[in-house]
Motif scaffolding. Sequence first.
Motif, PDB file in Angstrom:
ATOM      1  N   HIS A 431      10.640  -2.895 -10.662  1.00 13.99           N
ATOM      2  CA  HIS A 431       9.714  -2.836  -9.524  1.00 13.99           C
ATOM      3  C   HIS A 431       9.272  -4.230  -9.090  1.00 13.99           C
ATOM      4  N   ASN A 432       8.978  -5.076 -10.083  1.00 15.68           N
ATOM      5  CA  ASN A 432       8.424  -6.403  -9.761  1.00 15.68           C
ATOM      6  C   ASN A 432       9.485  -7.414  -9.352  1.00 15.68           C
ATOM      7  N   ASP A 433      10.728  -7.033  -9.493  1.00 22.99           N
ATOM      8  CA  ASP A 433      11.794  -8.006  -9.280  1.00 22.99           C
ATOM      9  C   ASP A 433      12.172  -8.105  -7.801  1.00 22.99           C
ATOM     10  N   THR A 434      11.218  -8.499  -6.977  1.00 22.26           N
ATOM     11  CA  THR A 434      11.480  -8.839  -5.574  1.00 22.26           C
ATOM     12  C   THR A 434      10.578 -10.027  -5.247  1.00 22.26           C
ATOM     13  N   PRO A 435      10.925 -10.762  -4.203  1.00 25.35           N
ATOM     14  CA  PRO A 435      10.048 -11.900  -3.861  1.00 25.35           C
ATOM     15  C   PRO A 435       8.722 -11.458  -3.270  1.00 25.35           C
ATOM     16  N   TYR A 436       8.648 -10.190  -2.837  1.00 28.79           N
ATOM     17  CA  TYR A 436       7.435  -9.688  -2.195  1.00 28.79           C
ATOM     18  C   TYR A 436       6.487  -9.056  -3.207  1.00 28.79           C
ATOM     19  N   GLY A 437       5.270  -8.782  -2.765  1.00 29.46           N
ATOM     20  CA  GLY A 437       4.295  -8.130  -3.649  1.00 29.46           C
ATOM     21  C   GLY A 437       3.199  -7.452  -2.854  1.00 29.46           C
ATOM     22  N   LEU A 438       3.610  -6.639  -1.879  1.00 29.47           N
ATOM     23  CA  LEU A 438       2.568  -6.036  -1.043  1.00 29.47           C
ATOM     24  C   LEU A 438       2.062  -4.721  -1.632  1.00 29.47           C
ATOM     25  N   ALA A 439       2.925  -3.692  -1.651  1.00 32.37           N
ATOM     26  CA  ALA A 439       2.445  -2.365  -2.021  1.00 32.37           C
ATOM     27  C   ALA A 439       3.449  -1.672  -2.932  1.00 32.37           C
ATOM     28  N   GLY A 440       2.980  -0.639  -3.621  1.00 25.35           N
ATOM     29  CA  GLY A 440       3.879   0.148  -4.461  1.00 25.35           C
ATOM     30  C   GLY A 440       3.153   1.380  -4.958  1.00 25.35           C
ATOM     31  N   ALA A 441       3.945   2.330  -5.479  1.00 27.15           N
ATOM     32  CA  ALA A 441       3.329   3.556  -5.985  1.00 27.15           C
ATOM     33  C   ALA A 441       4.009   3.970  -7.273  1.00 27.15           C
ATOM     34  N   ILE A 442       3.266   4.738  -8.071  1.00 27.52           N
ATOM     35  CA  ILE A 442       3.842   5.353  -9.263  1.00 27.52           C
ATOM     36  C   ILE A 442       3.574   6.845  -9.202  1.00 27.52           C
ATOM     37  N   ILE A 443       4.581   7.622  -9.559  1.00 27.80           N
ATOM     38  CA  ILE A 443       4.407   9.065  -9.629  1.00 27.80           C
ATOM     39  C   ILE A 443       4.618   9.441 -11.091  1.00 27.80           C
ATOM     40  N   SER A 444       3.550   9.887 -11.729  1.00 31.50           N
ATOM     41  CA  SER A 444       3.610  10.193 -13.157  1.00 31.50           C
ATOM     42  C   SER A 444       2.422  11.071 -13.522  1.00 31.50           C
ATOM     43  N   GLU A 445       2.617  11.904 -14.561  1.00 36.02           N
ATOM     44  CA  GLU A 445       1.509  12.727 -15.061  1.00 36.02           C
ATOM     45  C   GLU A 445       0.917  12.118 -16.331  1.00 36.02           C
ATOM     46  N   LEU A 461      -1.538  -3.683  -3.331  1.00 34.58           N
ATOM     47  CA  LEU A 461      -1.938  -2.311  -2.986  1.00 34.58           C
ATOM     48  C   LEU A 461      -1.130  -1.353  -3.853  1.00 34.58           C
ATOM     49  N   ALA A 462      -1.805  -0.672  -4.771  1.00 28.66           N
ATOM     50  CA  ALA A 462      -1.093   0.197  -5.704  1.00 28.66           C
ATOM     51  C   ALA A 462      -1.592   1.627  -5.567  1.00 28.66           C
ATOM     52  N   TYR A 463      -0.666   2.557  -5.461  1.00 29.28           N
ATOM     53  CA  TYR A 463      -1.011   3.972  -5.266  1.00 29.28           C
ATOM     54  C   TYR A 463      -0.489   4.776  -6.453  1.00 29.28           C
ATOM     55  N   ALA A 464      -1.253   5.771  -6.877  1.00 26.96           N
ATOM     56  CA  ALA A 464      -0.821   6.631  -7.978  1.00 26.96           C
ATOM     57  C   ALA A 464      -0.777   8.069  -7.499  1.00 26.96           C
ATOM     58  N   ASN A 465       0.382   8.703  -7.656  1.00 23.23           N
ATOM     59  CA  ASN A 465       0.587  10.091  -7.230  1.00 23.23           C
ATOM     60  C   ASN A 465       0.221  10.292  -5.763  1.00 23.23           C
ATOM     61  N   LEU A 466       0.587   9.310  -4.982  1.00 23.78           N
ATOM     62  CA  LEU A 466       0.337   9.311  -3.534  1.00 23.78           C
ATOM     63  C   LEU A 466       1.484   8.586  -2.838  1.00 23.78           C
ATOM     64  N   PRO A 467       1.693   8.915  -1.562  1.00 22.66           N
ATOM     65  CA  PRO A 467       2.632   8.068  -0.820  1.00 22.66           C
ATOM     66  C   PRO A 467       2.126   6.632  -0.778  1.00 22.66           C
TER      67      PRO A 467
END
Length: 512
Positions: A431-445, A461-467
């Motif tokens: 996930h972190n292996d890009t030059p950018y670092g704006l947004a991301g999400a994780i889908i997990s229980e 900007l980090a989202y959990a169980n969300l778009p």
Amino acid sequence: MSQQATEQVYGHYIGGEWTEGSGDTFESENPATGETLATFRRGTAAEVDRALEAADEAFEEWRELSYIDRAEYLWDIYHELRERHQELGEIVTKECGKEISEGKADVTEAWHMVEWAAGNARHPHGDVVPSEVAGKDSYMRRKPRGVVGCITPWNFPVAIPFWHMAIALVEGNTVVWKPAEQTPWCGQIIAEMFEDAGIPDGVFNMVQGFGDAGAAITDDERVDTVLFTGSAEVGHGIADKVGGEPGKLAACEMGGKNGIVVTENADMDTAVHSAVMSSFKTTGQRCVSSERLIVHEDVYDEFKERFVDIAQDIAVGDPLEESTFMGPAIEADHVEKIHRHNELAREEGAEVLVDRFELEDSEIPEGHEEGAATAADGERSGSYANGHWVGPFVYEIDYESDLRCLNEECFGPHVALLEYSGDIEDAVEIHNDTPYGLAGAIISEDYRQLNYFRDHADIGLAYANLPCIGAEVQLPFGGVKKSGNGYPSAREAIEAVTERTAWTMNNADEIE
Ligand code: NAD
């Protein structure tokens, strides 16, 4: 200007007056139909010079008003944005092609920002700090920086300008703003709102135009702060140039190559829904759109099958229809850019799962399908005479760190599926292996995985169980690495538009 297409040529708003200026004209185009919406004057260095002069002159009086008096002008605009919600939402949709729900959401976000900035006028604006010495009082006080130059992109043509300008103005700065060249109609309407609100002459100025007008703003020594939202290419240039000048400050928000991690114990409905929304809403033309789906091997096949099925069927349609999920791309050049990214993925070894770049005529909304345009090389480009229609492009590829298709922002409905094995640490490494670092999400229980992602994903900007979409103005909005420096928008923008004074006052009878 509230209704569509008149013969009038619209100009710039400078020093409380409308002016045509000396530049050529350019047109605003509806990306869903190709029709001209209105004609505007292109700003030149001469208009920018006059706007900066007006802003500079207006600053001293404006800063002397109380925060609450300054906010009054914004409250008028807040009410107007709410009253004209439907109409303005439709204008956003007509000018930048987003689905009407998104067009209206752009306006909603704008009034949220205005409400926050104007309401914040009644909140504390500094700190009382204990002194080392009895009898001394110490404070941190804020004061405006001066003239703020605002440069904004086309994809949130109402919200982002207010994200920049509402805070700058309430804090006591004056503003020179250049709207994106693709959305001058939204620019015109916002300027009319400031005029109607009776904001003092020169406090707010708007110059229409292209990158040369933007550069004339950012390069001028009268500008104290530059607030920029747009591409990394342009933003890095501004940050380098402006950031190197003593006394000047640039806060820049840029693009992303955002990812969603789907772990082995993700709820699959949530995972598929989040990925579809993040990859294809607004035709993938959001800074937070996801272009990398990083999926655990245990659930990869199920996820892939469901995601591909939906991508295959998503209806591309007339953005003014409430039922439309995906509208057109913004302009022909952008269609070409999406095409190049799709081809790049193919060249780098992608297994293409969905390729709807060139939509069938039957998939193009009725009345828009005639006469496919052709690219420079004579190939059908996917941009049609009556709109810039593209569909989803989905591929899978073996993850390798230096693949350009996994590192460069496409800004379209273009998304990679990457299978991973191992634990959350392995997923976050990819996930972190890009030059950018704006947004991301994780889908997990699994709360352990969620917490790990929150603490280790290199994003703002980090989202959990969300778009991976959505912004709230009371939260910071911005990224790290190549995605941004400083925060030009939302709550944290106060830092960029104010200076701090450490004020120490002796209240004792003697000086120690
Ligand atoms: P862009 O960088 O092409 O243009 C943005 C603005 O900069 C426009 O007003 C443009 O006229 C102006 N500009 C261009 N060259 C300039 C120069 N040399 N000096 C000064 N101004 C100049 O971006 P765009 O195509 O309008 O928007 C899409 C990009 O914006 C994407 O990369 C997207 O990710 C990014 N974006 C980021 C955010 C965020 O908050 N991080 C939000 C929306 C969009």
